[in-house]
Design an enzyme around this catalytic site. Structure first.
Site, PDB file in Angstrom:
ATOM      1  N   GLY A 174       1.747   5.603  12.786  1.00 18.19           N
ATOM      2  CA  GLY A 174       0.321   5.816  12.570  1.00 18.19           C
ATOM      3  C   GLY A 174       0.125   6.754  11.389  1.00 18.19           C
ATOM      4  O   GLY A 174      -0.007   6.323  10.249  1.00 18.19           O
ATOM      5  N   GLU A 176      -8.087   5.925  10.185  1.00 15.83           N
ATOM      6  CA  GLU A 176      -8.075   6.158   8.727  1.00 15.83           C
ATOM      7  C   GLU A 176      -7.705   7.615   8.419  1.00 15.83           C
ATOM      8  O   GLU A 176      -8.209   8.232   7.477  1.00 15.83           O
ATOM      9  CB  GLU A 176      -9.395   5.740   8.087  1.00 15.83           C
ATOM     10  CG  GLU A 176      -9.634   4.256   8.329  1.00 15.83           C
ATOM     11  CD  GLU A 176     -10.450   3.549   7.292  1.00 15.83           C
ATOM     12  OE1 GLU A 176     -10.543   4.035   6.155  1.00 15.83           O
ATOM     13  OE2 GLU A 176     -10.974   2.472   7.622  1.00 15.83           O
ATOM     14  N   THR A 190      -6.224  10.999  10.969  1.00 15.25           N
ATOM     15  CA  THR A 190      -6.805  11.896  11.975  1.00 15.25           C
ATOM     16  C   THR A 190      -7.399  13.140  11.302  1.00 15.25           C
ATOM     17  O   THR A 190      -7.095  13.439  10.135  1.00 15.25           O
ATOM     18  CB  THR A 190      -5.716  12.377  12.959  1.00 15.25           C
ATOM     19  OG1 THR A 190      -4.723  13.082  12.195  1.00 15.25           O
ATOM     20  CG2 THR A 190      -5.056  11.219  13.696  1.00 15.25           C
ATOM     21  N   LEU A 232      -1.703  -1.977   8.214  1.00 19.20           N
ATOM     22  CA  LEU A 232      -0.835  -0.835   7.878  1.00 19.20           C
ATOM     23  C   LEU A 232      -0.202  -0.262   9.152  1.00 19.20           C
ATOM     24  O   LEU A 232       1.021  -0.193   9.271  1.00 19.20           O
ATOM     25  CB  LEU A 232      -1.668   0.235   7.147  1.00 19.20           C
ATOM     26  CG  LEU A 232      -0.927   1.515   6.742  1.00 19.20           C
ATOM     27  CD1 LEU A 232       0.141   1.218   5.695  1.00 19.20           C
ATOM     28  CD2 LEU A 232      -1.905   2.575   6.200  1.00 19.20           C
ATOM     29  N   THR A 233      -1.045   0.119  10.099  1.00 20.53           N
ATOM     30  CA  THR A 233      -0.565   0.796  11.306  1.00 20.53           C
ATOM     31  C   THR A 233       0.333  -0.119  12.143  1.00 20.53           C
ATOM     32  O   THR A 233       0.100  -1.326  12.233  1.00 20.53           O
ATOM     33  CB  THR A 233      -1.787   1.253  12.145  1.00 20.53           C
ATOM     34  OG1 THR A 233      -2.548   2.151  11.349  1.00 20.53           O
ATOM     35  CG2 THR A 233      -1.377   1.916  13.431  1.00 20.53           C
TER      36      THR A 233
HETATM   37  N1  COS Z   1      -3.430   7.221  -4.424  1.00 22.35           N
HETATM   38  C1  COS Z   1      -2.385   6.739  -5.098  1.00 22.35           C
HETATM   39  N2  COS Z   1      -1.113   7.133  -4.876  1.00 22.35           N
HETATM   40  C2  COS Z   1      -0.916   8.054  -3.907  1.00 22.35           C
HETATM   41  C3  COS Z   1      -1.960   8.599  -3.157  1.00 22.35           C
HETATM   42  C4  COS Z   1      -3.275   8.158  -3.459  1.00 22.35           C
HETATM   43  N3  COS Z   1      -4.312   8.643  -2.796  1.00 22.35           N
HETATM   44  N4  COS Z   1      -1.452   9.474  -2.277  1.00 22.35           N
HETATM   45  C5  COS Z   1      -0.127   9.495  -2.450  1.00 22.35           C
HETATM   46  N5  COS Z   1       0.206   8.633  -3.452  1.00 22.35           N
HETATM   47  C6  COS Z   1       1.522   8.386  -3.974  1.00 22.35           C
HETATM   48  C7  COS Z   1       2.162   9.669  -4.407  1.00 22.35           C
HETATM   49  O1  COS Z   1       1.792   9.993  -5.740  1.00 22.35           O
HETATM   50  C8  COS Z   1       3.644   9.335  -4.326  1.00 22.35           C
HETATM   51  O2  COS Z   1       4.002   8.581  -5.458  1.00 22.35           O
HETATM   52  P1  COS Z   1       5.462   8.790  -6.165  1.00 22.35           P
HETATM   53  O3  COS Z   1       6.441   8.277  -5.152  1.00 22.35           O
HETATM   54  O4  COS Z   1       5.385   7.953  -7.391  1.00 22.35           O
HETATM   55  O5  COS Z   1       5.581  10.244  -6.410  1.00 22.35           O
HETATM   56  C9  COS Z   1       3.691   8.396  -3.112  1.00 22.35           C
HETATM   57  O6  COS Z   1       2.368   7.897  -2.935  1.00 22.35           O
HETATM   58  C10 COS Z   1       4.141   9.087  -1.864  1.00 22.35           C
HETATM   59  O7  COS Z   1       3.378  10.226  -1.731  1.00 22.35           O
HETATM   60  P2  COS Z   1       3.739  11.335  -0.670  1.00 22.35           P
HETATM   61  O8  COS Z   1       5.123  11.202  -0.160  1.00 22.35           O
HETATM   62  O9  COS Z   1       3.322  12.626  -1.270  1.00 22.35           O
HETATM   63  O10 COS Z   1       2.816  10.946   0.499  1.00 22.35           O
HETATM   64  P3  COS Z   1       1.582  11.788   0.880  1.00 22.35           P
HETATM   65  O11 COS Z   1       2.040  13.148   1.214  1.00 22.35           O
HETATM   66  O12 COS Z   1       0.518  11.686  -0.135  1.00 22.35           O
HETATM   67  O13 COS Z   1       1.127  11.090   2.212  1.00 22.35           O
HETATM   68  C11 COS Z   1       0.160  11.475   4.300  1.00 22.35           C
HETATM   69  C12 COS Z   1       1.376  11.674   3.434  1.00 22.35           C
HETATM   70  C13 COS Z   1       0.457  11.954   5.691  1.00 22.35           C
HETATM   71  C14 COS Z   1      -1.020  12.231   3.722  1.00 22.35           C
HETATM   72  C15 COS Z   1      -0.162   9.973   4.326  1.00 22.35           C
HETATM   73  O14 COS Z   1       0.950   9.299   4.847  1.00 22.35           O
HETATM   74  C16 COS Z   1      -1.372   9.677   5.153  1.00 22.35           C
HETATM   75  O15 COS Z   1      -2.505   9.735   4.674  1.00 22.35           O
HETATM   76  N6  COS Z   1      -1.153   9.315   6.454  1.00 22.35           N
HETATM   77  C17 COS Z   1      -2.236   8.862   7.279  1.00 22.35           C
HETATM   78  C18 COS Z   1      -2.229   7.381   7.243  1.00 22.35           C
HETATM   79  C19 COS Z   1      -3.471   6.852   7.847  1.00 22.35           C
HETATM   80  O16 COS Z   1      -4.579   7.225   7.474  1.00 22.35           O
HETATM   81  N7  COS Z   1      -3.281   5.940   8.800  1.00 22.35           N
HETATM   82  C20 COS Z   1      -4.384   5.352   9.457  1.00 22.35           C
HETATM   83  C21 COS Z   1      -4.600   3.997   8.919  1.00 22.35           C
HETATM   84  S1  COS Z   1      -5.989   3.295   9.691  1.00 22.35           S
HETATM   85  S2  COS Z   1      -6.183   1.771   8.514  1.00 22.35           S
END
Ligand code: COS
Length: 392
Positions: free
Chosen positions: A131, A371, A373, A125-126
């Site tokens: 990130g 996963e 921050t 993913l990253t």
């Molecule tokens: N399960 C299923 N679907 C999900 C979900 C989940 N947990 N979280 C979000 N979605 C869906 C939303 O429902 C939305 O769907 P629709 O387009 O149909 O409405 C879509 O995904 C986009 O959601 P949104 O734009 O709201 O994104 P989020 O705000 O949920 O996500 C954050 C933003 C920053 C929270 C997210 O990008 C994130 O967790 N970033 C960190 C990433 C990470 O952990 N990276 C490290 C990886 S190490 S392997």
């Protein structure tokens, strides 16, 4: 509410602990020094069932519940966080993505081999430029006849140089989260290369890699959930949801591993404090040392309870995202606190590698970063509490 474990859950935890005490704990410092675990431990771990926990029996797994899963992750975290990461990513992030989103063919092709660790998975993913803002990733997959051709780069990928299959998130459509799909890419596909990231502060025993995808051609059927023009389910544009739902569970794995790390800090600190004497008494007799031990004990319990709540939600099929963010935030911050206290209890001895405290701190430090921050977890929790989305 019943927080007691079943006889099966206790038996698994005890077997896992006995195995890891014998096969991992005596070697973890050496693995850390040489920046690789001995991969010879993997078949033994697979035999115990680590790689097939929560994968249903029909796909070659143990079919166990999530309580058993988090117990396993805690034991791995207690022994060596590098081992926990290898299992969490292969069985957890990749296996659970396939189980939750894959076609029947994809489940049958990959899950039995993941469950036995014949195949290790990595989760792509990253990227170098992406990130926290995972929805804006740049790797692209372009349809070409019956195939997709993938170009891009991934960074900080656990298992990257060891994996036989990579779950690659790539853009098949427009900008933003809805334009992303996920692909199951065999790592021996031409154009796929992995380069080891060396010199990490912690988790040095596990492989972390940079992935390069240069014209990697896979059949359209490699799209997780299947391409839009095939019969059955449609995985096109579902990649971000795959990633987020898998990360919900991945965060539970990280949190459970952190519980094990805190537990290890507690046990190691008690052992040292009760045997080290100063001023003619064991240092554990001093109230300020007991203060640190009490903090360690409380953090282990508090983090464990947050993790067990997640396991219970997952076992009942309830949404776990918010609880997972809370567990991951608390347990990872607790792991850093605990490792710091563990060093403090050990005094100067905690600063050298004869004792595991320094490794605990180096391993703990990444837990508040990957996963999601701590800041991302707080924004997810803040969004749930206030109804205001800080990301848009
Ligand atoms: N399960 C299923 N679907 C999900 C979900 C989940 N947990 N979280 C979000 N979605 C869906 C939303 O429902 C939305 O769907 P629709 O387009 O149909 O409405 C879509 O995904 C986009 O959601 P949104 O734009 O709201 O994104 P989020 O705000 O949920 O996500 C954050 C933003 C920053 C929270 C997210 O990008 C994130 O967790 N970033 C960190 C990433 C990470 O952990 N990276 C490290 C990886 S190490 S392997």
């Amino acid at each position: 509410m019943d927080l007691s474990l079943t006889a099966e859950q206790e038996a698994f935890r005890d077997a896992a602990r006995a195995f890891l005490e014998k096969e991992a704990v005596p070697h973890r410092q050496e693995w850390d020094d040489r920046e690789s675990i001995d991969l010879g431990i993997i078949p033994g771990m697979a035999e115990l069932g680590f790689f097939g926990l929560t994968i249903p029996e029909e796909y070659g797994g143990l079919g166990g519940d999530y309580v058993t899963y988090v117990l396993g992750m805690e034991e791995l975290g207690r022994a060596d966080s590098a081992l926990r990461g290898i299992v969490s990513v292969s069985n957890g992030l990749v296996g659970k993505s396939i189980l939750g989103w894959g076609t029947e063919e994809q489940k049958r092709e990959w899950l039995p081999r993941i469950a036995t660790a014949e195949v290790l998975g990595c989760f792509g993913l990253t990227e170098p430029g992406v990130g926290s803002d995972a929805g804006n990733l740049r790797t692209r997959a372009v349809r070409d006849g019956d195939d997709y051709v993938i170009d891009g780069q991934k960074l900080f990928i656990t298992n990257g140089t060891w994996a036989q299959v990579a779950l690659i998130f790539a853009r098949t459509g427009g900008e933003g989260p809805r334009g992303i799909s996920a692909f199951l890419v065999p790592t021996d596909t031409p154009g796929f290369t992995a380069r080891e990231v060396t010199g990490k502060l912690g988790l040095r025993g596990q492989a972390t890699a940079e992935l390069f995808l240069d014209g990697v051609r896979v059949p359209a059927s490699a799209m997780l959930g299947g391409p839009a023009d095939q019969d059955g389910p449609n995985g096109e544009g579902q990649g971000f949801k795959v990633a987020m739902s898998s990360l919900d569970k991945g965060r539970v794995s990280v949190a459970a591993g952190c519980v094990g790390l805190v537990q290890a800090c507690l046990e190691t600190s008690v052992a040292y404090a009760t045997s080290r004497t100063q001023f003619d008494r064991p240092i554990a007799a001093f109230q300020l040392v007991q203060d640190m031990i009490a903090d360690l004990s409380l953090d282990a319990d508090a983090a464990r309870l947050l993790v067990w709540r997640c396991a219970d939600l997952l076992d009942r099929g309830e949404p776990v995202g918010l609880a997972a963010s809370k567990a991951k935030l608390y347990a990872s911050e607790a792991a850093v606190r605990a490792a710091n206290l563990c060093i403090q209890v050990h005094g100067g001895s905690g600063y050298v590698s004869d004792y595991p405290a320094a490794k605990f701190l180096r391993d703990a430090r990444v837990m508040t970063l990957y996963e999601g921050t701590s800041q991302i977890q707080k924004l997810i929790i803040g969004r749930a509490e206030t109804g205001i989305n800080a990301f848009t």
